[in-house]
Design a protein around this motif. Structure first.
Motif, PDB file in Angstrom:
ATOM      1  N   ARG A  29       1.019  -1.045  -0.130  1.00 13.48           N
ATOM      2  CA  ARG A  29       0.110  -0.197  -0.123  1.00 13.48           C
ATOM      3  C   ARG A  29       1.279   1.144  -0.349  1.00 13.48           C
ATOM      4  N   TRP A  30       1.279   1.764  -0.996  1.00 14.98           N
ATOM      5  CA  TRP A  30       2.124   2.618  -1.247  1.00 14.98           C
ATOM      6  C   TRP A  30       1.553   4.738  -0.754  1.00 14.98           C
ATOM      7  N   ASN A  48       0.453   3.996   2.253  1.00 18.98           N
ATOM      8  CA  ASN A  48       1.046   4.347   3.769  1.00 18.98           C
ATOM      9  C   ASN A  48       2.144   5.394   3.941  1.00 18.98           C
ATOM     10  N   VAL A  49       3.011   5.354   3.009  1.00 17.10           N
ATOM     11  CA  VAL A  49       4.329   6.761   2.376  1.00 17.10           C
ATOM     12  C   VAL A  49       3.999   8.168   2.908  1.00 17.10           C
ATOM     13  N   ILE A  63       5.262   0.092   3.195  1.00 20.07           N
ATOM     14  CA  ILE A  63       4.642   0.285   2.005  1.00 20.07           C
ATOM     15  C   ILE A  63       3.347  -1.505   2.756  1.00 20.07           C
ATOM     16  N   ARG A  76      -0.086  -3.488   5.607  1.00 18.69           N
ATOM     17  CA  ARG A  76      -2.230  -3.122   5.690  1.00 18.69           C
ATOM     18  C   ARG A  76      -2.850  -3.643   6.499  1.00 18.69           C
TER      19      ARG A  76
END
Length: 462
Positions: free
Chosen positions: A76-77, A79-80, A129, A132
């Protein structure tokens, strides 16, 4: 002054059984990160030849990157950019790379950035990432605890114990020295309590055993920094565990203390007693003691506030721009590490990076506590689930973990090594999952408010 009290948890929730953790069925990426945590923290590959021959570090690193590239749906990008800690780490990393040409040695900084720090950053990114859902976070917290338990077991069995510095203490041959071990042990104790409160029966037994091993191994390190950390962590845990009976809190504290007493090698208590003889300690009186090193490091930061002396350049600063050049003992100057994470960040990366670094610690130590009210409100309305239970306990124990790091990192240089970055990825995971859960909770609450009551709906249709 108006006092806002937190919504009470209904009696039926308080009296109900605590939800058990979910049965874990992690995919390959999460398994790889779990194993990466084990080898990064424990460095077991340095002591068990069969594991070392497999080159687990590079193998797992490549596997993790491969999984991110080949299975983009498994991460899950978002999150960055979802929480502050990854943003702060990104800014610190940017300062390290951009500032390298302005440091004392481009070569020293460049080689360290490419050979070491870049791998730590990639590892941190993948961890961030990859978290999740609550199952991912739970698995990786277990990875950190089991890794530390393995490290403690290695300290008690295969690491050499030598005589020096006023007593016997463990002598490592890998990434860490005795003070480094103490830092990791103290950071892990609150996570063990977290798993005791949220795990099943087997999980509680393993976490209790981990605490026992940590107590024994802390004594073997002979680290005064670890002892100071323990004297901060134990009372803090006793206070924040107000929801736990005094007898259980006392039993867990006694387990650590008894481990320290039983595991203490010859000369341990004599060495610890020197903490109270500050005026005679070499760290105060010697030019290469921690006090003088910190003063010089502060000078480097103030002289070069934008980028510092450059990442990995503190030892070079000691024999190029240090005041020691004019008053070195015996006319000799030694390269020496900062022996203090705060000094390391400030001196090597400058004032801005230092502020960013402190913001991560403050986010954990102070910022997490403010989410407690929100999670209690969610539990009061929706009942207790494993996710809300684990998050509510994380808001209690993650701040203590970072407090332990804040204290013990004063005596070690760990600004660019994996332990802090794995912990910060877990911190990010706690915040991401909490915020996602609260968004869903508010959406459901809004929908419930907008939905007409059944009697009203019937009246309208009639």
């Amino acid at each position: 002054m108006m006092v806002h009290s937190s919504p009470p948890v209904p009696a039926k929730v308080r009296k109900s059984s605590i939800p058990l953790p979910p049965k874990l069925s992690p995919d390959l990426l999460r398994i790889v990160l779990f194993l990466f945590t084990i080898i990064s923290i424990s460095t077991v590959q340095s002591y068990v030849r069969a594991i070392g021959l497999l080159r687990p570090g590079i193998t797992l690193w490549v596997l993790a990157l491969g999984m991110v590239i080949l299975t983009p749906a498994s991460v899950r990008w978002k999150n960055v950019g979802a929480t502050w800690p990854p943003k702060a780490i990104a800014a610190i990393a940017a300062i390290a790379f951009v500032g390298a040409p302005f440091g004392l040695s481009v070569g020293a900084s460049g080689s360290f950035l490419l050979d070491s720090y870049s791998r730590v950053l990639v590892l941190f990114l993948v961890f961030v990432i990859a978290i999740r859902k609550i199952e991912d976070l739970y698995l990786l917290v277990w990875g950190f605890v089991l890794a530390t338990a393995t490290l403690a077991l290695l300290a008690l069995t295969v690491m050499n114990v030598t005589s020096g510095y006023g007593g016997n203490r463990v002598e490592t041959t890998s990434l860490y020295d005795a003070n480094d071990l103490g830092m990791i042990f103290m950071c892990t104790v609150p996570l063990c309590i977290l798993l005791i409160e949220t795990g099943d029966r087997l999980g509680r037994i393993l976490a209790v055993l981990a605490i026992g091993l940590i107590g024994l191994a802390t004594a073997v390190t002979g680290s005064r920094g670890a002892f100071i950390g323990l004297m901060v962590v134990l009372p803090t845990l006793f206070l924040v565990m107000g929801h736990v009976s005094v007898s259980r809190r006392g039993a867990l504290s006694l387990l650590l203390v008894m481990g320290l007493i039983v595991g203490a090698p010859e000369g341990y208590w004599d060495r610890i007693s020197t903490i109270f003889e500050i005026g005679k300690d070499y760290n105060v009186t010697d030019p290469y003691g921690r006090v003088e090193i910190a003063k010089r490091g502060l000078g480097y930061m103030l002289d070069r506030p934008l980028f510092g002396v450059g990442v990995n350049n503190f030892p070079r600063a000691e024999y190029t721009i240090s005041p020691l050049m004019f008053n070195a003992p015996n006319g000799q100057i030694r390269e020496i590490a900062p022996h203090n994470t705060y000094v390391q960040v400030g001196a090597e990366l400058g004032l801005i990076a230092f502020v960013l670094w402190m913001s991560i610690i403050l986010t954990a130590v102070i910022g997490l506590r403010r989410h407690s009210r929100a999670i209690r409100r969610r539990i009061a309305v929706e009942g207790l689930t494993f996710e809300s239970h684990f998050l509510s306990k994380s808001f209690v124990y993650f701040p203590v973990t970072y407090l332990a790091f804040a204290v013990t990192s004063y005596f070690v240089s760990h600004a660019f090594t994996p332990p802090f970055y794995i912990l910060t990825a877990l911190l990010s995971g706690v915040l991401v999952i909490h915020r996602k859960g609260m968004r869903q909770f508010r959406a459901r609450a809004k929908l419930a408010r907008e939905e007409p009551a059944p009697s009203v709906a019937l009246a309208r249709t009639g």
